[in-house]
Motif scaffolding. Structure first.
Motif, PDB file in Angstrom:
ATOM      1  N   GLY A   1       0.823  -1.056  -0.082  1.00  0.00           N
ATOM      2  CA  GLY A   1      -0.029   0.158   0.055  1.00  0.00           C
ATOM      3  C   GLY A   1       0.766   1.347   0.121  1.00  0.00           C
ATOM      4  O   GLY A   1       2.106   1.272   0.278  1.00  0.00           O
TER       5      GLY A   1
ATOM      6  N   VAL B   1      -9.046   9.818   0.365  1.00  0.00           N
ATOM      7  CA  VAL B   1      -9.345   8.304   0.363  1.00  0.00           C
ATOM      8  C   VAL B   1     -10.494   8.472  -0.690  1.00  0.00           C
ATOM      9  O   VAL B   1     -11.600   9.202  -0.553  1.00  0.00           O
ATOM     10  CB  VAL B   1      -9.924   7.825   1.748  1.00  0.00           C
ATOM     11  CG1 VAL B   1     -10.671   6.808   1.790  1.00  0.00           C
ATOM     12  CG2 VAL B   1      -8.920   7.864   2.817  1.00  0.00           C
TER      13      VAL B   1
ATOM     14  N   ILE C   1      -3.567   4.910   7.231  1.00  0.00           N
ATOM     15  CA  ILE C   1      -4.282   4.324   6.123  1.00  0.00           C
ATOM     16  C   ILE C   1      -3.356   4.069   4.879  1.00  0.00           C
ATOM     17  O   ILE C   1      -2.497   5.052   4.536  1.00  0.00           O
ATOM     18  CB  ILE C   1      -5.518   5.446   5.550  1.00  0.00           C
ATOM     19  CG1 ILE C   1      -6.429   5.451   6.610  1.00  0.00           C
ATOM     20  CG2 ILE C   1      -6.101   4.740   4.052  1.00  0.00           C
ATOM     21  CD1 ILE C   1      -7.411   6.587   6.476  1.00  0.00           C
ATOM     22  N   TRP C   2      -3.446   3.023   4.272  1.00  0.00           N
ATOM     23  CA  TRP C   2      -2.496   2.864   3.143  1.00  0.00           C
ATOM     24  C   TRP C   2      -3.254   2.411   1.852  1.00  0.00           C
ATOM     25  O   TRP C   2      -4.228   1.162   1.917  1.00  0.00           O
ATOM     26  CB  TRP C   2      -1.538   1.809   3.392  1.00  0.00           C
ATOM     27  CG  TRP C   2      -0.522   1.687   4.513  1.00  0.00           C
ATOM     28  CD1 TRP C   2      -0.835   1.954   6.000  1.00  0.00           C
ATOM     29  CD2 TRP C   2       0.837   2.239   4.535  1.00  0.00           C
ATOM     30  NE1 TRP C   2       0.259   2.368   6.557  1.00  0.00           N
ATOM     31  CE2 TRP C   2       1.077   2.608   5.963  1.00  0.00           C
ATOM     32  CE3 TRP C   2       1.497   2.670   3.474  1.00  0.00           C
ATOM     33  CZ2 TRP C   2       2.642   2.832   6.196  1.00  0.00           C
ATOM     34  CZ3 TRP C   2       2.831   2.909   3.889  1.00  0.00           C
ATOM     35  CH2 TRP C   2       3.301   3.211   5.029  1.00  0.00           C
ATOM     36  N   GLU C   3      -3.308   2.871   0.665  1.00  0.00           N
ATOM     37  CA  GLU C   3      -3.939   2.763  -0.361  1.00  0.00           C
ATOM     38  C   GLU C   3      -3.368   1.412  -1.041  1.00  0.00           C
ATOM     39  O   GLU C   3      -1.981   1.550  -1.397  1.00  0.00           O
ATOM     40  CB  GLU C   3      -4.131   3.797  -1.363  1.00  0.00           C
ATOM     41  CG  GLU C   3      -4.833   3.659  -2.668  1.00  0.00           C
ATOM     42  CD  GLU C   3      -4.773   4.691  -3.589  1.00  0.00           C
ATOM     43  OE1 GLU C   3      -5.732   4.671  -4.462  1.00  0.00           O
ATOM     44  OE2 GLU C   3      -4.182   5.886  -3.223  1.00  0.00           O
TER      45      GLU C   3
ATOM     46  N   TYR D   1      -8.151  -0.462   0.618  1.00  0.00           N
ATOM     47  CA  TYR D   1      -6.980   0.112   1.626  1.00  0.00           C
ATOM     48  C   TYR D   1      -6.644  -0.674   2.778  1.00  0.00           C
ATOM     49  O   TYR D   1      -7.645  -1.396   3.478  1.00  0.00           O
ATOM     50  CB  TYR D   1      -7.553   1.564   2.069  1.00  0.00           C
ATOM     51  CG  TYR D   1      -7.862   2.489   1.195  1.00  0.00           C
ATOM     52  CD1 TYR D   1      -6.919   3.539   0.692  1.00  0.00           C
ATOM     53  CD2 TYR D   1      -8.959   2.523   0.755  1.00  0.00           C
ATOM     54  CE1 TYR D   1      -7.294   4.708  -0.087  1.00  0.00           C
ATOM     55  CE2 TYR D   1      -9.110   3.655  -0.541  1.00  0.00           C
ATOM     56  CZ  TYR D   1      -8.385   4.470  -0.712  1.00  0.00           C
ATOM     57  OH  TYR D   1      -8.537   5.743  -1.559  1.00  0.00           O
TER      58      TYR D   1
ATOM     59  N   TYR E   1      -7.821  -5.240   5.621  1.00  0.00           N
ATOM     60  CA  TYR E   1      -7.587  -4.847   4.323  1.00  0.00           C
ATOM     61  C   TYR E   1      -9.325  -4.746   3.997  1.00  0.00           C
ATOM     62  O   TYR E   1     -10.009  -6.045   3.732  1.00  0.00           O
ATOM     63  CB  TYR E   1      -6.795  -5.761   3.290  1.00  0.00           C
ATOM     64  CG  TYR E   1      -6.962  -5.572   1.979  1.00  0.00           C
ATOM     65  CD1 TYR E   1      -6.623  -4.350   1.647  1.00  0.00           C
ATOM     66  CD2 TYR E   1      -7.285  -6.451   1.179  1.00  0.00           C
ATOM     67  CE1 TYR E   1      -6.853  -4.000   0.157  1.00  0.00           C
ATOM     68  CE2 TYR E   1      -7.311  -6.250  -0.332  1.00  0.00           C
ATOM     69  CZ  TYR E   1      -7.137  -5.162  -0.609  1.00  0.00           C
ATOM     70  OH  TYR E   1      -7.104  -4.654  -2.128  1.00  0.00           O
TER      71      TYR E   1
END
Length: 253
Positions: free
Chosen positions: A155, A164, A214-216, A170, A181
């Motif tokens: 991510g 977001v 938060i990780w995309e 994410y 996830y």
């Protein structure tokens, strides 16, 4: 005077806290703190770390960026979240991707802001990803097919909540739900709705205040080439679950 001195003075004034009170929070004397703020003494690593955690920003930010020129309120305001992350680079000066293995997963919730912990993680390099800060996280369960337990989701770190995008997936690091996830939607004022692609699992909400990071989704790394049967199984489970709900509803009537 140094940029660091200017920053900690600006942050203290913004927080409306006295030098004496801040020194108490840091576990040092006021006289010692004053030397950091007027630039006559350099703060050691342990104090830098305490200040970064106290103001919920990174050591990088304290030392290299004029915080007076940054609108911190425009960045992701999440409790205990760092605005910048500890960054690892390889011998060529390129960012590396830390991988949170299943073994290291339990420690991430408390170590995500600790440079020593981040440095201890395994590292990989994926040049095709381009600019940004990336990290790999382990997949758990079957709620997000075709990704399976044992796969790694890579991510890109999201700094602003406004970045977001509804319907995208994410990795979330949360207080109450740990590492998850999911597909996100911002159709709630102070929370995110988390959705599983496997319809067997119901949606649920997470408040902004519960989120640490938060990780995309950017890519995944897996070890299986079997046909994806999870989505079909999930649909079947979903139908069974819906049937049970209808039966319960009829019994109540």
């Amino acid at each position: 005077m140094s940029l660091f001195s200017d920053n900690i003075r600006a942050l203290r004034v913004r927080a409306k806290i006295s030098q004496e009170k801040l020194a108490e929070e840091l576990g040092i004397t006021r006289g010692r703190y004053v030397k950091y703020e007027d630039g006559t003494s350099e703060a050691p690593y342990d104090i830098l770390k305490k200040m970064a955690l106290y103001y919920h920003i990174s050591i990088d930010l304290l030392l290299t960026v004029d915080v007076r020129k940054i609108h911190l309120e425009d960045l992701l305001k999440l409790e205990n979240n760092r605005l910048l992350l500890p960054i690892q680079i390889d011998v060529a000066g390129e960012n590396v991707i830390e991988v949170v293995t299943e073994k290291a997963k339990a420690g991430y919730l408390t170590g995500f802001a600790d440079p020593d912990y981040i440095e201890s993680l395994q590292q990989i390099s994926l040049p095709f990803l381009g600019s940004g800060k990336y990290r790999g996280f382990p997949v758990e369960g079957d709620s997000m097919p075709p990704h399976e337990k044992g796969s790694i989701i890579v991510g890109r770190y999201v700094e602003k909540l406004g970045d977001v995008r509804d319907g995208k997936t994410y990795i979330l690091i949360t207080k109450n739900h740990g590492m998850v996830y999911k597909r996100l939607n911002k159709n709630k004022k102070n929370s995110l709705v988390l959705e599983s692609d496997n319809s067997f699992y119901p949606n649920y909400e997470v408040k902004f205040s519960e989120i640490l990071e938060i990780w995309e989704f950017q890519c995944s790394i897996g070890r299986t080439d079997r046909k994806n049967e999870l989505s079909e199984l999930g649909e079947l489970k979903g139908l069974v679950l819906e049937l049970k709900r209808e039966v319960l509803k009829l019994k109540r009537e």
